[in-house]
Motif scaffolding. Structure first.
Motif, PDB file in Angstrom:
ATOM      1  N   ILE A 234       0.838  -1.196   0.000  1.00  0.00           N
ATOM      2  CA  ILE A 234       0.000   0.000   0.000  1.00  0.00           C
ATOM      3  C   ILE A 234       0.874   1.247   0.000  1.00  0.00           C
ATOM      4  CG2 ILE A 234      -1.702   1.302   1.316  1.00  0.00           C
ATOM      5  CD1 ILE A 234      -2.800  -1.338   2.340  1.00  0.00           C
ATOM      6  N   ARG A 235       1.932   1.210   0.793  1.00  0.00           N
ATOM      7  CA  ARG A 235       2.850   2.351   0.823  1.00  0.00           C
ATOM      8  C   ARG A 235       4.019   2.086  -0.125  1.00  0.00           C
ATOM      9  NH1 ARG A 235       7.575   1.930   3.783  1.00  0.00           N
ATOM     10  NH2 ARG A 235       7.845   0.007   4.973  1.00  0.00           N
ATOM     11  N   HIS A 236       4.628   3.148  -0.575  1.00  0.00           N
ATOM     12  CA  HIS A 236       5.787   3.012  -1.456  1.00  0.00           C
ATOM     13  C   HIS A 236       7.022   2.646  -0.643  1.00  0.00           C
ATOM     14  CE1 HIS A 236       9.127   4.104  -4.122  1.00  0.00           C
ATOM     15  NE2 HIS A 236       8.282   3.810  -5.099  1.00  0.00           N
ATOM     16  N   VAL A 237       7.734   1.644  -1.103  1.00  0.00           N
ATOM     17  CA  VAL A 237       8.974   1.242  -0.435  1.00  0.00           C
ATOM     18  C   VAL A 237      10.133   1.414  -1.414  1.00  0.00           C
ATOM     19  CG1 VAL A 237       7.856  -0.320   1.172  1.00  0.00           C
ATOM     20  CG2 VAL A 237       8.578  -1.177  -1.061  1.00  0.00           C
ATOM     21  N   SER A 238      11.338   1.513  -0.880  1.00  0.00           N
ATOM     22  CA  SER A 238      12.503   1.815  -1.694  1.00  0.00           C
ATOM     23  C   SER A 238      13.569   0.747  -1.551  1.00  0.00           C
ATOM     24  CB  SER A 238      13.099   3.173  -1.288  1.00  0.00           C
ATOM     25  OG  SER A 238      12.129   4.200  -1.406  1.00  0.00           O
ATOM     26  N   PRO A 239      14.453   0.606  -2.544  1.00  0.00           N
ATOM     27  CA  PRO A 239      15.568  -0.340  -2.430  1.00  0.00           C
ATOM     28  C   PRO A 239      16.372  -0.089  -1.156  1.00  0.00           C
ATOM     29  CG  PRO A 239      15.419   0.470  -4.675  1.00  0.00           C
ATOM     30  CD  PRO A 239      14.446   1.276  -3.860  1.00  0.00           C
ATOM     31  N   GLY A 240      16.673  -1.180  -0.454  1.00  0.00           N
ATOM     32  CA  GLY A 240      17.414  -1.068   0.795  1.00  0.00           C
ATOM     33  C   GLY A 240      16.550  -1.155   2.025  1.00  0.00           C
ATOM     34  N   GLU A 241      15.239  -1.039   1.852  1.00  0.00           N
ATOM     35  CA  GLU A 241      14.322  -1.186   2.991  1.00  0.00           C
ATOM     36  C   GLU A 241      14.054  -2.664   3.266  1.00  0.00           C
ATOM     37  OE1 GLU A 241      10.759   1.164   3.601  1.00  0.00           O
ATOM     38  OE2 GLU A 241      11.346   2.430   1.913  1.00  0.00           O
ATOM     39  N   PHE A 242      13.823  -2.970   4.523  1.00  0.00           N
ATOM     40  CA  PHE A 242      13.369  -4.301   4.920  1.00  0.00           C
ATOM     41  C   PHE A 242      11.868  -4.228   5.176  1.00  0.00           C
ATOM     42  CE2 PHE A 242      17.859  -4.508   5.857  1.00  0.00           C
ATOM     43  CZ  PHE A 242      18.201  -5.812   5.516  1.00  0.00           C
ATOM     44  N   VAL A 243      11.125  -5.131   4.550  1.00  0.00           N
ATOM     45  CA  VAL A 243       9.673  -5.129   4.654  1.00  0.00           C
ATOM     46  C   VAL A 243       9.197  -6.538   5.001  1.00  0.00           C
ATOM     47  CG1 VAL A 243       7.498  -4.740   3.431  1.00  0.00           C
ATOM     48  CG2 VAL A 243       9.476  -3.275   2.958  1.00  0.00           C
ATOM     49  N   ASP A 244       8.283  -6.635   5.945  1.00  0.00           N
ATOM     50  CA  ASP A 244       7.658  -7.923   6.249  1.00  0.00           C
ATOM     51  C   ASP A 244       6.591  -8.207   5.200  1.00  0.00           C
ATOM     52  OD1 ASP A 244       9.180  -8.445   8.495  1.00  0.00           O
ATOM     53  OD2 ASP A 244       7.798  -7.421   9.840  1.00  0.00           O
ATOM     54  N   VAL A 245       6.726  -9.329   4.531  1.00  0.00           N
ATOM     55  CA  VAL A 245       5.817  -9.695   3.446  1.00  0.00           C
ATOM     56  C   VAL A 245       5.163 -11.030   3.758  1.00  0.00           C
ATOM     57  CG1 VAL A 245       5.635 -10.251   0.987  1.00  0.00           C
ATOM     58  CG2 VAL A 245       7.212  -8.454   1.755  1.00  0.00           C
ATOM     59  N   ARG A 246       3.821 -11.050   3.633  1.00  0.00           N
ATOM     60  CA  ARG A 246       3.106 -12.310   3.804  1.00  0.00           C
ATOM     61  C   ARG A 246       3.040 -13.013   2.458  1.00  0.00           C
ATOM     62  NH1 ARG A 246       0.852 -14.299   7.863  1.00  0.00           N
ATOM     63  NH2 ARG A 246       0.806 -12.288   8.960  1.00  0.00           N
ATOM     64  N   ILE A 247       3.526 -14.259   2.422  1.00  0.00           N
ATOM     65  CA  ILE A 247       3.583 -15.019   1.179  1.00  0.00           C
ATOM     66  C   ILE A 247       2.237 -15.693   0.918  1.00  0.00           C
ATOM     67  CG2 ILE A 247       4.806 -16.801  -0.114  1.00  0.00           C
ATOM     68  CD1 ILE A 247       6.489 -14.320   0.660  1.00  0.00           C
ATOM     69  N   ASN A 248       1.654 -15.381  -0.245  1.00  0.00           N
ATOM     70  CA  ASN A 248       0.343 -15.931  -0.607  1.00  0.00           C
ATOM     71  C   ASN A 248       0.430 -17.041  -1.651  1.00  0.00           C
ATOM     72  OD1 ASN A 248      -0.905 -13.998   1.055  1.00  0.00           O
ATOM     73  ND2 ASN A 248      -0.871 -12.482  -0.605  1.00  0.00           N
ATOM     74  N   GLU A 249       1.518 -17.050  -2.418  1.00  0.00           N
ATOM     75  CA  GLU A 249       1.650 -18.018  -3.507  1.00  0.00           C
ATOM     76  C   GLU A 249       3.130 -18.299  -3.726  1.00  0.00           C
ATOM     77  OE1 GLU A 249       0.525 -18.478  -8.286  1.00  0.00           O
ATOM     78  OE2 GLU A 249       0.228 -16.575  -7.239  1.00  0.00           O
ATOM     79  N   ALA A 250       3.423 -19.537  -4.139  1.00  0.00           N
ATOM     80  CA  ALA A 250       4.815 -19.903  -4.397  1.00  0.00           C
ATOM     81  C   ALA A 250       4.916 -20.732  -5.665  1.00  0.00           C
ATOM     82  CB  ALA A 250       5.377 -20.683  -3.216  1.00  0.00           C
TER      83      ALA A 250
END
Length: 426
Positions: A399-415
């Motif tokens: 939802i928010r813009h993130v930039s290279p170098g940031e750490f973000v918690d991501v919920r995995i929905n598909e693999a």
């Protein structure tokens, strides 16, 4: 004056290109957006496989009609330097891996070729012009003493030269000051680092890098399995900055082929090493390399590799069909070369197997929360791309813009076999 660099091959070549780019920029050159706008074209070559050489040759040939000043460097320069100079009159200079920092010296005057196993000026890497500020490669050594029978590296990059540890640590600090959070230590066999120094070994260096404030993740490419000791793994496992991804080049799953390759371990010893890593490092991912169609590889040898791959359950496997390299011991076994069509069929069979294995392993990530280091944004889709600690590529929405170098918690929905998909949790 503007320059443009083509880079073929491994991460070490990428790092070498960034080093040369830094030297040129510090001397007043400007990096061109494309080859047409450049005055100088540098081609950093690879000799690990014939296909890499063919691509570089194609690029060198195409540049003749553009009238650019051309410098060829890298591994192919070391083994085919005289040929390149005689075949391509538009090439100004050829630089072997030990001489790439001499780029400014060869741009004017007579055509020159500088090759041979000389001491590398590692200090030049500190001024590298890095494309990715958040995730950087740091060269810690050059060369290899193992002489695997298929490998040309000892002939192109020479014997092991360990870089001064304080120089490495100073470069890491500089990178952190410029925004780096992930450091990848590079060497042909990184765990050979320090064998030519007094009082240093590879793990001691990693421990010092981990102690630098601001280093969030440490990766390394790649340790030789025969020299990777259990004590090394235990010490690395105690460093939270070391990413739980280990790349261990296997090359073959058959003991006879491993012996002919001069790999210095058996499949049993390799399996024991992997088992110890999995016991010591929670949630670790393990990747490897395989060569298919090595001279004399029979159907039985291949089936042993197939079964071993099935048994080991690697997260990722980088496969290559054997390519004879001039000067290596294996290249002299021409009478036992595997027919190309047979090698290709075996390659395809292993690839299908690994695709299934990777798919199955990646299903375990679905529903989990992963800390992803952002590498870039896909401008076309608006999605972000990054990597987990286990080096899985993740494509996700936020939802928010993130930039290279940031750490973000991501919920995995598909693999899928090679990519995870998800959405930012915040």
């Amino acid at each position: 004056m503007k320059y443009y660099i083509f880079t073929y091959g491994c991460q070490m070549n990428k790092n070498d290109s960034e080093m040369v780019s830094g030297i040129l920029k510090s001397s007043g050159w400007e990096e061109a957006r494309n080859v047409v706008d450049s005055d100088l074209v540098v081609i950093n070559t690879c000799s690990v496989r014939l296909h890499a050489e063919e691509r570089a040759i194609g690029t060198i040939s195409a540049l003749k009609k553009l009238g650019k000043k051309v410098v060829v460097m890298g591994c192919m320069s070391e083994v085919r330097g005289n040929e390149l100079m005689s075949r391509f009159p538009h090439v100004q200079a050829v630089l072997g891996p030990s001489y790439e920092a001499h780029i400014l010296e060869v741009l004017n005057g007579e055509r020159r070729i500088l090759v041979g196993d000389e001491r590398v000026d590692f200090e030049k890497y500190s001024s590298a012009n890095r494309k990715e500020k958040h995730s950087v490669y740091v060269s810690i050594m050059k060369g290899c003493d193992d002489f695997c029978t298929y490998c040309i590296v000892p002939f192109t990059r020479g014997r092991v030269q360990s870089r001064d540890p304080e120089s490495i640590l100073e470069e890491v600090r500089m990178c952190v000051d410029n925004g780096a959070v992930e450091i990848t230590l590079l060497g042909q066999n990184v765990n050979d680092y320090g064998k030519d120094l007094s009082g240093w070994d590879f793990v001691s260096l990693v421990e010092r890098v981990a102690a630098i404030d601001g280093v969030r993740r440490i990766r390394f490419m790649s340790p030789h399995p025969a020299n990777f000791k259990k004590d090394d793994i235990t010490r690395l496992a105690n460093l939270p900055q070391v990413a739980p991804y280990y790349h261990l080049p296997l090359q073959s799953g058959d003991d006879e082929i491993l012996r002919r390759m001069n790999r210095k371990y058996t499949t049993g010893e390799f399996a024991e090493l992997v088992g110890f890593i999995r016991e010591s490092v929670p949630n670790v991912a393990i990747g490897t390399d395989l060569i298919v169609g090595f001279p004399g590889e029979s159907d039985e040898h291949f089936q042993n590799t197939f079964k071993f791959l099935e048994k080991m359950q690697f997260d990722v496997v980088y496969m290559a069909i054997y390519s004879p390299r001039p000067g290596t011991a294996a290249a002299r076994q021409e009478a036992s070369f595997v027919p190309a069509e047979v090698a290709k069929a075996r390659y395809d069979e292993l690839l299908r197997l690994q695709e299934k294995i990777s798919y199955s392993i990646n299903q375990r990530y679905v529903g989990t929360l992963q800390e992803v280091l952002i590498d870039r944004e896909d401008k076309t889709t608006g999605k972000f791309i990054g990597r987990t600690p286990t080096n899985k590529t993740v494509v996700f929405t936020s939802i928010r813009h993130v930039s290279p170098g940031e750490f973000v918690d991501v919920r995995i929905n598909e693999a899928k076999s090679w990519v995870l998909y998800g959405e930012a949790a915040d």
